[in-house]
Structures are given as structure tokens and as C-alpha cells.
Design a protein around this motif. Sequence first.
Motif, PDB file in Angstrom:
ATOM      1  N   PHE A   1    -161.425  -3.269  11.482  1.00  0.00           N
ATOM      2  CA  PHE A   1    -162.697  -2.955  10.839  1.00  0.00           C
ATOM      3  C   PHE A   1    -163.051  -1.507  11.158  1.00  0.00           C
ATOM      4  CE2 PHE A   1    -162.789  -7.497  11.134  1.00  0.00           C
ATOM      5  CZ  PHE A   1    -163.550  -7.943  10.062  1.00  0.00           C
ATOM      6  N   THR A   2    -163.637  -0.836  10.181  1.00  0.00           N
ATOM      7  CA  THR A   2    -164.183   0.508  10.388  1.00  0.00           C
ATOM      8  C   THR A   2    -165.694   0.416  10.281  1.00  0.00           C
ATOM      9  OG1 THR A   2    -162.220   1.514   9.411  1.00  0.00           O
ATOM     10  CG2 THR A   2    -164.181   2.900   9.605  1.00  0.00           C
ATOM     11  N   SER A   3    -166.403   0.952  11.305  1.00  0.00           N
ATOM     12  CA  SER A   3    -167.852   0.773  11.312  1.00  0.00           C
ATOM     13  C   SER A   3    -168.534   1.818  12.176  1.00  0.00           C
ATOM     14  CB  SER A   3    -168.207  -0.621  11.832  1.00  0.00           C
ATOM     15  OG  SER A   3    -169.606  -0.784  11.914  1.00  0.00           O
TER      16      SER A   3
ATOM     17  N   ARG B   1    -166.613  -2.241   7.306  1.00  0.00           N
ATOM     18  CA  ARG B   1    -165.601  -2.341   6.250  1.00  0.00           C
ATOM     19  C   ARG B   1    -164.301  -2.893   6.821  1.00  0.00           C
ATOM     20  NH1 ARG B   1    -165.874   2.377   4.899  1.00  0.00           N
ATOM     21  NH2 ARG B   1    -164.040   3.306   5.880  1.00  0.00           N
TER      22      ARG B   1
ATOM     23  N   GLN C   1    -172.468   0.648   8.318  1.00  0.00           N
ATOM     24  CA  GLN C   1    -171.434   0.137   7.427  1.00  0.00           C
ATOM     25  C   GLN C   1    -170.384  -0.640   8.229  1.00  0.00           C
ATOM     26  OE1 GLN C   1    -171.580   0.655   4.045  1.00  0.00           O
ATOM     27  NE2 GLN C   1    -173.518   1.759   4.355  1.00  0.00           N
TER      28      GLN C   1
ATOM     29  N   TYR D   1    -167.003 -13.185   8.156  1.00  0.00           N
ATOM     30  CA  TYR D   1    -165.858 -12.944   7.267  1.00  0.00           C
ATOM     31  C   TYR D   1    -164.932 -14.150   7.328  1.00  0.00           C
ATOM     32  CZ  TYR D   1    -167.249  -8.095   6.651  1.00  0.00           C
ATOM     33  OH  TYR D   1    -167.932  -6.963   6.305  1.00  0.00           O
TER      34      TYR D   1
ATOM     35  N   ASP E   1    -170.448  -5.889  -0.460  1.00  0.00           N
ATOM     36  CA  ASP E   1    -169.631  -5.628  -1.642  1.00  0.00           C
ATOM     37  C   ASP E   1    -168.555  -6.709  -1.723  1.00  0.00           C
ATOM     38  OD1 ASP E   1    -167.462  -4.636  -3.311  1.00  0.00           O
ATOM     39  OD2 ASP E   1    -168.514  -2.719  -3.280  1.00  0.00           O
TER      40      ASP E   1
ATOM     41  N   SER F   1    -173.380  -3.562   4.398  1.00  0.00           N
ATOM     42  CA  SER F   1    -174.309  -2.478   4.717  1.00  0.00           C
ATOM     43  C   SER F   1    -175.547  -3.100   5.333  1.00  0.00           C
ATOM     44  CB  SER F   1    -174.665  -1.696   3.453  1.00  0.00           C
ATOM     45  OG  SER F   1    -175.552  -0.642   3.755  1.00  0.00           O
TER      46      SER F   1
ATOM     47  N   SER G   1    -160.198  -4.137   6.775  1.00  0.00           N
ATOM     48  CA  SER G   1    -158.909  -3.817   6.144  1.00  0.00           C
ATOM     49  C   SER G   1    -158.165  -5.147   5.997  1.00  0.00           C
ATOM     50  CB  SER G   1    -158.110  -2.825   6.998  1.00  0.00           C
ATOM     51  OG  SER G   1    -158.786  -1.590   7.090  1.00  0.00           O
TER      52      SER G   1
ATOM     53  N   THR H   1    -164.673  -5.231  -1.814  1.00  0.00           N
ATOM     54  CA  THR H   1    -164.080  -4.613  -0.619  1.00  0.00           C
ATOM     55  C   THR H   1    -164.479  -5.321   0.667  1.00  0.00           C
ATOM     56  OG1 THR H   1    -165.948  -3.083  -0.355  1.00  0.00           O
ATOM     57  CG2 THR H   1    -164.105  -2.372  -1.775  1.00  0.00           C
TER      58      THR H   1
ATOM     59  N   THR I   1    -167.217  -4.724   2.189  1.00  0.00           N
ATOM     60  CA  THR I   1    -168.017  -3.793   2.986  1.00  0.00           C
ATOM     61  C   THR I   1    -169.456  -4.280   3.068  1.00  0.00           C
ATOM     62  OG1 THR I   1    -166.634  -1.919   2.359  1.00  0.00           O
ATOM     63  CG2 THR I   1    -168.831  -1.422   3.196  1.00  0.00           C
TER      64      THR I   1
END
Length: 767
Positions: A293-295, A330, A328, A380, A360, A367, A332, A363, A365
Motif C-alpha cells: 500500500f502507498t499512503s 492506494r 490517501q 480490503y 475509487d 481518501s 497494489s 483502483t 484508492t
Amino acid sequence: LPRHLPERYFAATAPDGPRNRILDLIEGWKVTRSRAPALLAAVICGLLGALVSVIAPVAFGGSVAAGPARPARAGDPGPYASSSATRYQVTFAARSCGSYKNVVAGQARDDAGETLGRPGRDSPYQPGQAVEAGVEDGVDAGCTDLPGWRFTLGSGHEHKGRLSAVTGRLFTTPATKDSTSRLDATGKDAGGLLAGAVTVSLTDEQVGLAARRQLWVQGGTPDKPVGDGYAFGALRCAVDGRTAGNLQWLSFPSGVRHVFCYAYYVKGAGAGGTVTVRMRTTRPVGYPQRVPFTSGLSNAADGGFVLASSGEQVEATFVREASATPYQVRPSTPAGWRMAATCAASRPDGRPAKSTSTVDATTGTASVTLATGDVVVCTYSMDPPAQPPGLRLSLVTPGAGGTFGLALAGGARQQALTATTGGDGGPVTASGADLAALASGRYTVTVTPPAAQAAQWALRGALCNGAPATVNAMTVAVDLVPGVPLECVLRLDRKPPALRLEVVTASGIASAAFAVVPADGADAGWWAAANTTGYGVPAAATGDVPRDLPFGTYLISAIPPRSSLTTGWRLNTLRCDEGKEATAGGAVRARITPGGPEPVCTASYQAEPTTRLRVTLQAKGARSGRQGPAVVEVSCVDGSGGRLVLGPAVEEQAALPEPLAFLEPTDCVVSQPATGAARTSLVKTSATREPSTGGGALELPSELDVARDVTEYTMAVTNEFGEPLAISSRASFLDKLRALPMILASIGMFGFGGLIFLGVFLRRRPT
């Protein structure tokens, strides 16, 4: 009384009324005023007589009795000895910052940090470099000094609530002051002041813990790690700036006996809110499926975190500042997998939440706009690809890879397969035979590691459709059921090389330690210590370092033996088998690699004898000439000092409680603030020094230049007392007669004053 009284005071006419009483007062005042000069003369004569009777004996050769020697009292100065060579000190400093953008992060950034926000500045320190006041002065823009803050020392630690805390025998420091003296690495005054700080000398027990890397520091107290209106920012102490939380270990590098601890707090950051990211696979997969995850929630250097699930629910929780700017999140998603996500906000107190979130669907993602006190949970759901029919065999080899053979026995014939894995922990499907059309029944799978590494590998377990399978050595048994796809994942671990830590001492025996921490992560790490047994003989260090450390790179710091009155220790070398020696900060990297040799890290030390100073005081002459305690003090530029006290009653000689010890050249002054002589006794003070200066007896105060090429200095102070005048037997008869005129004069003045006083009152007649 005033000369003219108002008329209203004479309104009453009764004989005993106010008028008559006031008239009597006025008449008495007139009489008294008329006799005032005579009364004044009587008083003056009496006072002069008393004064002359006191000073006459002294002025004409008499003496004042000295009195007996008094016993020691609670307020008397006490003896002590404090050597810079054996004194270990810590200066604690606290800072208040306007925002997290002003806070400097630790050397390792990751989500083990305990801050509400991401520090805005990177660490200026290199691994193993000690915290320095000068470096902190250059990176604390936007932060102010914070007096009134406390720190706590302990022998253990725990994660208590949101912030780490120390445990064991606790010691809370005095509060940081407006300013304190700046000290150098040996505890000597470096000149100037340090604001918002306090310096503490460690106890003998605390020094012993620090020498074994078992002394821990936290900001605040265990029940209140941060004060009202503040949030934790950063803490770094001595050579530890990697833990990333409200906890650091405390030790002293070679040649260092004074270190710094700096704590940073953000004022007005509030309590923040909580964001939890949860993940699970829709069915068991038999291996931990990693999903990056990118956050902006992450404090890691790359701004990301990873969740891995074999089918169970896993999560990562972040307590962060409330912000109008959304966070955020997001994911992968792995190839071939499908994902679905939802977010929901709530409050622990049941009131309506103010946080908002969107997801979203394409993707995944999320917010999140976080409000103070809210809890936002983003979930998730990860759906793996459909299983093929028949049997599927996969291998997982975390941390190491290789090519493996698999023999499938059962049914009509034996099948041979191979799988080549990497070290990332991901599954690799075995190939070489078609297992889709296998008949139902029991099969055995035997794994063959690479030939040269056979003894290093072990089959740790197997999951088939998420359920454990029976494992025996390198063989696993599986059961095929008609029409049910079966995916079996086998986990193999390679035994890592063991890290060996050794200590060597020259010219003596001692106890030394090591600190071991991951080089690329924020972790409290481990310790190991060793007691040497002789010159040049390595001693193996033991402690809580795991026998099988995971593959990776580790930072090894040497913790030298503590200094004593007789010996200090210098680090000669610190190196591991790779040949690289320690950095300037006293740390070295050790790598544990698959198939690599066992790294051996050795710290070697050289004993350095101290230079010692002994001070004694001897009393000679008349014992009656001693009335109070005699005091000799030593004050040195390096911060060493001492006091010896010779009582007046019995003692004839005194010395410092212990010699002063030095590991660096310095200057000292020996002085005598009190001789203890009786008020009328004469005392002669002299001093001698060894090694001698060649100039005979010395006078106090006396300066001493401490040179390191001298093993021991001795300063012997002698006080020779004369008898006090009160008990002198040499006064002649004529000397006594000299006081007679003044004594007679004082008696005459007393008598004359008394006659005047008597005459004044005899003259008064009753009215």
C-alpha cells in the motif's frame, strides 16, 4: 500628649470623669518632662559602665575563653570525592515545535514510529554517531526551549498505549531548567549554556545497566509520557536515534562519559484520530500474500506499508493528526487478483463521527478526511485467482532462494517436478509434470534441496487449501478428493549463519557489551555482553540476540567497559569478518546472507591506567586550639572535586573518601576554606606534594597540573595549632593590674548612674 487638647475632651465634670483623669496625665507628664535630663544621664552612665566592663579585659591584656571543641552538627560540610573518570552524566534537553514539519526524524523511518505526523526533516546523523548539542542547534529551527519537562530511566521497556514506556527500577529526572552548563564528551564545562535542559549524574546501578545496554530512557513519566497540549515528535539519546518512538537505549561510547538526550514535542497537535487498514483474502491460499500500500499515513521512508494474509484478517493502524487534507490509501493489487474496498467512520463514545471518506472502485484508492477522536476503518477484500483442477504444488522460501526437486509418489507412477524460488517470500509453482488429472487418493511429496545446501534447509510446514498437512522431515502427505481442486503450499526455511560477538582486552580483564539493531528499520534491537578472562583471549558475548537472526544487515555498536578508579578502556578496533572497521561513531555493519559465512564481530580494548590524586590533612600542636572542623577542598577544571573534613574532637588525620582519578590532563586547586581553629588560637598551615616541585613547603591555595605521565599525586596538608589565650599561664601580675583602672571606672559609672536615677524619683512628692 499634645499641648492643646480639643474642648470636647473636658466635657465631663465628675471627679472621676475624663477631665480629671486627663488633667492628672498632663500633670504627670510635666513632672516627668522636667526630670528627663536626669533620667537620660542615668541611662547613659549605666550603658557606658556595661560597655567598659566588657571591653576592659580584652583591651588590657585579658582573653575570651575559647570554650570546648564542639561536636559535628548537621549543617557541617560533608566529605566527598567525585572523579570525572568514573562519573557518567546525561544532559536531557526538551524542545517544543510549531508543527511536525519542524521535527527531525530518527535515523530509521518506518511505521514503528509513535508520532501523530510525519517528521518534516531527515536525520543529520550517521549510524553510530552520538547525539551532539551543536548538531541539534543547527536543525531545531521552528522549535523553542522547553523548561519544566522530565524524563524517566528504567531497566526495561514496554509498549504502553500509544507510546512506549520504561519499566523496572524507575528514576524520574529533575525538570529541565531555563539553562544549564554545556559539557563536553568527558563531562568538562565546554563554555556557554544550554537552554531547556538538565544534567543528571547516573548512579552506580544505572552505570552498570548502561554498560550492558540495559538502561532505557523515555520522555515524561510512564503514566504521563507527554504533557497536556503536546504530542510526541522525536527522541534520541547518545548513539541511539533509530527506535523512532518514545524510547531509546542509553550507553557511552569509548572515551565518552557525558552524552545528550533530546526530545521534541509538537505543541497544539491534539489527540488526533485513528485510521485502520484491514485486509483478508476471500479464501485460504496457503501462503502469506503480500499486498503493498502507498499512503500518506505511513512514516516509512518510501511512504508505504505492506499487509500479508493467508486468509486471516490482518491490519495496520495509524494514529495521525486530524487534517482537512485527505489521507490517501492506494493498494497494489497482485496480478490476477480482484479487490473490493469500503471505509466507515465511528467514534468510541458513540457520538456521530465527523470524518469523511471515499473509495475509487477501480483502483481501490481510499481518501480519508480525518477528524479528531474519530476511528476510520478501511477494509480490503482480496479475491485470489480460481484454482485449477487437480493438485497444485507451490514452494515459499522467505529470505533465501534456490532450485528444489519435488518427487510425487502415489497412484500409478512417480512424478518429478522442480521449482526455483527467490527470497521475497512469494509462492513459486512447481513445474515438470501435469497434476491436473491425478486420481483421488493419498500422495507423498518429497522435497530435495540444492545438493550443496541440503543440511541448511528444513521443511517447516505445509498448507493444503488453507488446512495444515502432515509433515515428516522433508516429506508431506496430501489427500486428493474427486472434483475438489487442491493447492498445497510448502514452506522451506534456510538456516541463517549465526552472528558471533567477541571481546578482547589487553592489560586487564573487564566486562564489555554490544548493541545489535537492524540497519534498515526502526527497532529496539538486542544486546550481548562478555567478561574477558585474560590478555588476548577472546570471550564470546551472550545476551538476548536471537540465535537465528533473519537474513539482512545489522548495525553493531561496541559498548566499552566502565571506567574505574584505576583503569579506563580505549577501543582499539571494532570489525567484522568482512574487514571493514567501525565508523567514527563506533559502529560497524554485519551482513547475514544465505550461504554466507558466520559473521564474527570483535571489539578489542586497551586498558589505560588512571592518574590518581590523594589528599590528606593532619592536625598537630595543641588540641585545645581546635574548636571546629577543618576543611580542605579540591576543585579541578575537568569537573572532578572533593572535600575532606577533620573533626575537632578526636581525629588527628583525615583523607578524601577515595582518590580522585583522571583520564585526561587537567588543572586542580587545593584550598582550605576552614582551619577549625579556636577564635584566639593561632594556626600554621603548610603542604607538601609528591612528586615534589622542589620548592619546599607549599602554601594554600595551591595549584596542581595533572599530567598523564604520573601515576599518582599526593598532597599532604598540615595544620599546627597553638594554645588559645584563654588558657595561657604566662600572663604576669602586672598584666592583670593593667585592667584594674578600667574595671574600677566601669563600676563607678554603674554606681553614679544608679544614684542619679534614685534621686530623680525620691524628689517626687505625692499630690
